[in-house]
Design an enzyme around this catalytic site. Structure first.
Site: not given
Lengths: 100, 497
Positions: B79, B159, B183
């Site tokens: 990420k 997210s 998330s």
């Protein structure tokens, strides 16, 4: 509690985010929607409740008082620290003139 | 070239270790899949050379007769919230475009030490603020899943949407995520994969771009519970550089995995039965109870009375912490600088932040600034922290009657990109079931439970006691074995990209 355009302008200025009139105006109803919704927290009886900031019991540690305890964070890294600066000058961060 | 992209982390590691194939073949296979999936927009930058170098190192280690690490030869997606030495790290924000860290985050370093390699940096909601992956400066991420009979681009959740999309599309066998208020779990549920948010403090936050520091936790996203257990083991561990890091041994979660839940009590919180929850989600919740019962667990009703207040408390606490954390983006030390001719320092700050932050980030900074401002601090922020204490106490009380909690991960399945973009409040409600465990710092995971009538994945959420990731993973395994999710669509979502 609700915010008006003037209040949003004040918050934006505190947060150092430049905003035009139309942006401020658009944010008034958006922020008020969210603030109206969080208002329901006022219903909760919190008598005698301590505000929680640390959620998992943990103690604050002290590291040994030695120089460069961790080579990454210990210091002596000027080049690396400045490597991403938009305006590095003479080994410092360059900023616009602040003193006349 | 043989295709290895159907393999998960464990299968790759074990196959490399036993010599069935080389790590290089695997890395080449995934590098090619990543290159062919640009339409998903899951990656902000790709790093095929990093993946190949790690693969070669794993192959060499094996040739030298050395033991491979827990993630030996497994190429993963990272990420783009984790600082990676020499590789652009943006948090999906224009304000950090071009930022090239001079150091490595602890979690990513732990993964490299365990033998993993990096396929690239994954797209996300800007500064991890969002539940749909529509707030990235680098464009929306599309889910590989589409509603049956349509081809509208669906949200992968957020997210960690790039992570979820990449794993679900099998262009990465596993990926890192971060979870502040759902998330990891919400995107995992939307895309039919597993995702774990460990106990707060398990994974070091050092080198992770900060959103809300009292909530942020890193965790794994992968196809199976086993893969998550392995990867979490590699990510976790004490780190002196993070003041909130837990000074505890990391259990061998992989070795202790067992889907036998005899003697375990599973709590079903009655307050999670909320209006607006999809029928299909409620059905899968019922099914989940039966699966856990079948695995030997006892199902008990519990109450978490402050559930409805968790989300509004979160939307005070998280923006408050964010407004403070994001004060560092000032155009001085790194990232964007916007300095109009003749402007002074204060103008530079305001112009830089106006140009660099996206709308959702600005919205949250303003809310955070407001609730922390003089005169409103007690009414909003202190009150929210007290409510947080009550949410946490609810869980403490529940543990006297159960060992873990089963709930839906989300109130709905994935939605088309753009369908909620003008309605921040409805978007926030996506995380209504995920946020309470975040506020209480508890370990929680989402496991795929099935497909809804539109053919979209649904997830079930397991929440455990602090430090008890094992029970969460074990119950996840019990669901995985009974849901048979991977058999519903053996080749994953229909390939359209």
């Amino acid at each position: 509690m609700s915010v008006d355009k003037q209040t949003v302008a004040k918050i934006a200025s505190l947060a150092r985010i430049k905003m035009g009139d139309d942006q401020l105006e658009a944010l008034v109803p958006e922020l008020n929607n969210i603030l109206d919704w969080v208002e329901q927290l006022g219903e909760v009886d919190v008598t005698g409740v301590e505000p929680m900031s640390a959620v998992i019991p943990n103690t604050l540690r002290l590291r040994d008082d030695v120089v460069d305890a961790d080579p990454v964070t210990g210091g002596g890294k000027r080049e690396e620290v400045l490597a991403n600066a938009p305006a590095a000058e003479h080994g410092f961060f360059g900023v616009p003139k602040v003193i006349e | 070239m043989a295709d290895f992209t159907s393999l998960g982390a464990k299968a790759i590691r074990d196959g490399v270790a036993s010599g069935d194939f080389t790590a290089r073949e695997v890395a080449e296979s995934f590098n090619a899949a990543v290159a062919a999936a640009a339409e998903l927009n899951a990656f902000i930058v790709t790093t095929p050379d990093h993946a190949l170098a790690a693969a070669d190192a794993a192959d060499q280690a094996r040739a030298d007769g050395k033991e491979l690490g827990a993630m030996g030869g497994v190429p993963i997606g990272m990420k783009d919230l984790f600082a990676t030495h020499g590789v652009q790290t943006t948090a999906a924000s224009h304000i950090l475009e071009g930022f090239t860290p001079q150091y490595e985050s602890t979690v990513s370093q732990n993964l490299w030490n365990a033998g993993a390699g990096m396929l690239g940096k994954l797209n996300l909601d800007q500064f991890a603020m969002g539940s749909s992956n529509e707030t990235s400066y680098f464009g929306n991420v599309a889910s590989p899943w589409q509603k049956a009979g349509t081809n509208a681009a669906m949200s992968p959740g957020g997210s960690s949407g790039g992570s979820a999309s990449a794993v679900a599309a099998r262009i990465a066998p596993a990926a890192t995520g971060t979870d502040t208020g759902g998330s990891i779990r919400q995107p995992a549920a939307f895309t039919g994969i597993c995702g774990v948010k460990p106990t707060y403090g398990r994974c070091s936050r050092w080198g992770v771009v900060a959103f809300a520091s009292s909530l942020d936790q890193a965790g794994p996203m992968a196809h199976s519970v086993e893969d998550c257990a392995i990867m979490l083991g590699a990510m976790a561990g004490f780190d002196a550089k993070d003041a909130t890091s837990l000074k505890m041994d990391v259990p061998n979660w992989e070795a202790a995995l067992s889907s036998d839940l005899k003697g375990k009590k599973v709590g079903i919180p009655r307050e999670y039965r909320m209006d607006g929850t999809d029928e299909a989600i409620l059905d899968s919740w019922e099914q989940g109870k039966n699966w856990l019962k079948d695995a030997g667990a006892e199902i008990v009703d519990i109450s978490l009375p402050h559930t409805k207040y968790a989300l509004p408390a979160y939307y005070i606490i998280a923006p408050a912490e964010a407004s403070s954390n994001l004060a560092r983006y000032d155009g001085v030390r790194y990232g964007l600088r916007d300095l109009p001719d003749g402007a002074g320092l204060q103008d530079m700050y305001a112009e830089t932040r106006a140009a660099g932050f996206g709308d959702e980030v600005k919205r949250r900074i303003l809310i955070g600034t407001y609730v922390l401002s003089a005169g409103f601090y007690d009414a909003y922020y202190t009150q929210a922290q007290k409510v947080r204490a009550l949410v946490s106490r609810d869980f403490d009380n529940a543990w006297s009657g159960c060992d873990l909690i089963l709930a839906p991960t989300t109130p709905t399945a994935s939605f088309p990109l753009g369908s909620l973009a003008d309605d921040p409040l409805t978007m926030y409600l996506n995380d209504v079931f995920a946020v309470p465990a975040s506020l209480a710092g508890l370990p929680a995971m989402s496991v795929p439970a099935g497909l809804n009538p539109d053919g979209l994945p649904l997830g079930l959420q397991l929440v455990g006691k602090a430090f008890d990731e094992q029970t969460v993973l074990n119950a996840g395994l019990a669901i995985q074995e009974r849901a048979g999710f991977s058999a519903l669509k053996p080749n994953g979502p229909e390939k359209w990209w």
